[in-house]
Every structure is written in structure tokens, then in C-alpha cells.
Design an enzyme around this catalytic site. Sequence first.
Site, PDB file in Angstrom:
ATOM      1  N   ASP A   1       1.292  -1.018   0.456  1.00 42.77           N
ATOM      2  CA  ASP A   1       0.141  -0.068   0.058  1.00 42.77           C
ATOM      3  C   ASP A   1       0.710   1.021  -0.058  1.00 42.77           C
ATOM      4  OD1 ASP A   1      -2.750   1.702   0.133  1.00 42.77           O
ATOM      5  OD2 ASP A   1      -1.473   2.181   2.094  1.00 42.77           O
TER       6      ASP A   1
ATOM      7  N   GLU B   1       0.355  -0.217  -5.065  1.00 43.78           N
ATOM      8  CA  GLU B   1      -0.672   0.620  -5.476  1.00 43.78           C
ATOM      9  C   GLU B   1       0.656   2.108  -5.696  1.00 43.78           C
ATOM     10  OE1 GLU B   1      -4.088   3.289  -3.241  1.00 43.78           O
ATOM     11  OE2 GLU B   1      -2.061   2.944  -2.278  1.00 43.78           O
TER      12      GLU B   1
END
Length: 631
Positions: free
Chosen positions: A303, A354
Site C-alpha cells: 500500500d 499501489e
Amino acid sequence: MRLEEEMYTFGLGENFHLQDYLGLHQDESREGAFVFRVWAPHAEQVQLIGDFTGWFQNPIDMVRNHIGVWEVSSDLPREGQIYKYLVKRKGGQVVEKMDPFASYLEARPGTGAIVRLKRERKWKDGPWMGRRKRFGFQKRPVNIYEVHASSWKLREDGTPYTFRELKEELIPYLEKMHYTHVEFLPLMAHPLGMSWGYQLMGYFALEHTYGSPEDFQDFVEACHQHNIGVLVDWVPGHFTQNDDALAYFDGTPTFEYQDHHRAHNYRWGALNFDLGKNQVQSFLLSSALFWLEEYHIDGLRVDAVSNMLYLDYDEGPWTPNQEGGNRNIEGYNFLRRLNGVVKFYHPDVMMIAEESTAATPITRPFEEGGLGFDFKWDMGWMNDILRFYEEDPIYRQYDFNLVTFSFMYVFNEHFVLPFSHDEVVHGKKSMMHKMWGDRYNQFAGLRNLYAYQICHPGKKLLFMGSEFGQFLEWKYDYQLEWGNLDDRMNRQMQYFTSRLNAFYKEHKALWQIDDSYDGLEVIDADNRAESVLSFIRKGDKGDFLVCVFNMTPVERKNFTIGVPVAGLYQEVINTELEEFGGVWKEHNPDTMTQEGSWKDYTNTLSFTLPALGASVWRVKRRVKQPKTHRE
């Protein structure tokens, strides 16, 4: 000798299984005793407290070694009891702290660790693990169903399912919908459900809400036995600033940066890991390997990579690096090291980033300056395509580049095409609600969009609820709107998604060559006036699919395109069939090509293109053309 080596490699940032040294372990030198170790290098005193000490009544003093690890052995604890560390920070403040290496924490809002030894498991997913090692994933179908585990479905009393219940209900649903993988928002322990799991405190602990570690192991094993891969989001960039967790553990910046502004993540109200500190690298690399090994996870989605790569990504003040730029050099080097270590131990797992910029090559190899990830979320494609499909079709001809621009960079990285949780919250509306028009046209647009995603090069991801056209935005503390399926149009949308996913798995042309123009041939990207896009996806055995997308609610009869092979063509996908919620009772009839010049092609295919629909064709029978005089 073993402990000396553990301590030495910890300090070098070379200990990749740090949980075997720090945390709670059975004391092999004392029967019935447990040894506790915690890193707090600048603490003035650390004591062990818990159910077995009457908490503050009889705390047990711990002893500090030369690298700042405090240790004690005791035969008082019993399995199932709760413990914490009482840390006297530098400066004299006394705080209760969780065990950063606990594998099981008590239920929220508590943060105590549970005395619990690791259970050895005999896994029964050998065939899956063997296939994963043999075939990998680059040239395999990857179609991911993204799930927030505590809001997919709730019990009647409003409490979330555990993985024991998800095993019984989610896995059959994944099979019914023909997904290849399921990806979970972070499953690590977090203090507040509102964070969706992205504000972590327990990097080795399964969130108590989801059941026991064995429950999750059972779930993963069952997924593998049903040929479904399991991915988990992991957050190495920042952590919760709650005082009883990692934050300023010993009264000084322990896990976070020394610099106040670099330590604080102002945008997310969190603290940033000091990614250049050796001990922090050991901690994070151990956490990554722990989830891959302890739970047989098939990959991690890392993330907020941009937050680790760029010093100016946050909203607060920042200082340029030693070269005068905005690159976080420690973060860049850590991410390369993360992928290097993970791939050394497990070359067959998926590492997904991401990341929302194009300034750093994410999936390129190290020697090309890349970070070595396997895939990157294509956020640019996602933003462009959603903006286009939200637009009134009257104006789409003027913004047709939003659909076609991705073909300019489609193979610059290895991409996942994401319609994720981030796109259906905070007033952005659900996927169905984003679509233009009345309810009928919204569903037509959504079918068209999902067909485009499936046919476009790149792996696929769709957030839960989007597969049946849920109208309301996702709410983390409510279950999906399963009642929508009482409506015929939602049921047909769900059925369409299931058939589309099955079609994707069945046709190698859609996933075999996802990394080069050998797998893609654009037929026509210039038909702005009619807002029609057509291209070909190719497999490595000469098979191919012709994919045509009508982006307006106007049916186009006798629509003609060029095709590379003469023969009889069969329509294999038509998003406007009645069974999917459209108005067509049957497919276009099988159609023979005609000789004729069309752009660079010498054969044409003519058919009726459905309004706001997608039409996909395959060659049913090839016809050998006689050589022309020119040839």
C-alpha cells in the site's frame, strides 16, 4: 550462539525472521517457562505485566542486553492469558505497550497480546503450491475480487464473519463468480475499523475480529484446494500513532524517523517508518515473509508506495534529499530490498504496488533502475476510464483520448487494472451509480465497462459489490447490499460478471501475452465521431479475439471493421443479450468476412454493433485466400 547471531543480524538489518527471536517463545532451558524479548533501546526500565502478575501488582523486571533488547524468562504465564510491557521511557514517562511481535492480540479496543505458542501445521495445499511454483502468474489469468473481510457479509446480530464463516460462504461465491484470486484489505491487527485496516499496530498478528490464525490458515488452504489464490494488502510505509502501539516505543523515535516532519504523516494522521534504519528493515522484511510463510499467501499488495518514494508526497513541510530532489532515497532502497528478499525466498509469489505516479519504474528490474515489483496498479487508466464512462455520450467524441491513451503506455509496466475500494467511497458513488443515464443505461454502461476491462491488456481487480451493480457506496461498517439481488437487473448483472469472468479464464488470448504488443493489435482507435474502439487480443498459438466497444447508446447496423484473417467469425460476447439485462434475444449470426481494403487490412467484417454494447468475435473457420498478383 544462536541468540548472538539473531542479535547481530537484527542490528545489520539482515534478520528476516525476527519473530523467531523477539516476542514470546517457549524457554527451551526451563520446562514450563516462557521467554519474552522486546526491543526498546533507550528505555530506562521495562517490566512484564499481565494476568499472571495481577497486572501492576507484581510486575516482572526485564534485563537489557547490549543491543537494546529487554528479556526475561518466567514460569508464571499460562496459555490464553494476556500480557503487555510496562515501559519507562527515556525521560521517565511510564506507558503500557503491546508486544510488536505478538501473533495474536485481544479483541479491540484492547491491545494486550495473548500468551500463545505457534501451532505447527501440516498443510494440504501441495498441488496448488506446486502449480504456483511451476507456472507462476505472469502468463496466467489473474482476476481479483477485492474484499473487506468485516463488511462482505455480517451475522444477524451485526457482527462480522470470521474466516471460519467466510470459508463456508465466500469461497463458494468466488467459485460461482469465476474469480482467480481474492485480495483482502489489511488483515493485520488495527485499533479502529474505520481505518479499513490501513492504520496498523500488529504486523505479525491477525486482526482478532477475523478469528484465530488457524481459521485464516484453514481459509487459505481451502481456497488453494479450490484453485483460488489469496492476496493480502500490507502497509510498510506508515503505522498508527496510538500510544500503546509502536509509536515512540521507548520515548525516542524507535520505529519512526528522527526528523519530526518525516516521522509524521499529516495526510493520514499516522507515523512513517524510518525505512533507512536497519532494525526497522529487519522488522518489516520479517513481517512480509511471515505472512507469506505462515499463511501460504500468494502475494502482497504493498500500500501507498508513493508515500515511501517521494518526500513531498504528504501535505506537510519537507526537506529535499542530499541531491536536492524529492526522492526518498531510503524508501526507494527499502522497496528494492523488499522485493529482492521476498523473491529470494519465494520467487513464485506476487508483489503488487499501489503507486500513482510515473516518475519511478515500479515493475522494471533492478538493473534498469526499477523497484522489482511484479505488478503496479494502473491508476491513470482507472481515472481516465471512469471519467469517460461517467460522461454524457454526446460529449464522449471530444474526450475519446481518455479511452485510447492507455495504449500508448500499456506495456511500460506490468499493470493491474483496478476498480478498487477507493473508487466507491467518500462521495465518489458506486460503480453502477457512476454510469451515465437511466437505470437501464447505467447497467448497459457497466457491462460495457467490465467487458473493456477484461479485454484490455493487464490483470484485473474489482471491489466487492461492484460485480452485481450495488447502487449505494460501500460502507465499512455495513454488509454489502445483498438485498439488491432481489431485483432482476442486479441478478442479471451478477450473472453477466460471472460469465465474463469465466470467458476471461477460458480464452488465453486475454491473458497469455499481457506484457508486449505481441498480444495486442489496435484495429481502430480513431473513430471519435461514433465513439467506437476496436482492437485484437492475441494468444501465443495464433488464436485471437476481435473486441469492439460502442461507447454511445446508438445501435450501428452494418458496422464494418478490418480483420487480419479471412473466414467465418462467431460472436462470443454480446453485452446486450437479454440474459445479461439487455434487449438482444440472440447473438449476431455467424458472419463471413469480405475481401476489401480497410486501413491496413484486406478483409472486412460487418455486423450490427449493439447500442452502448461490447461485441467480441473469434474465428470459427479460416478461409485460405488466393495469392494476389501483387503478392
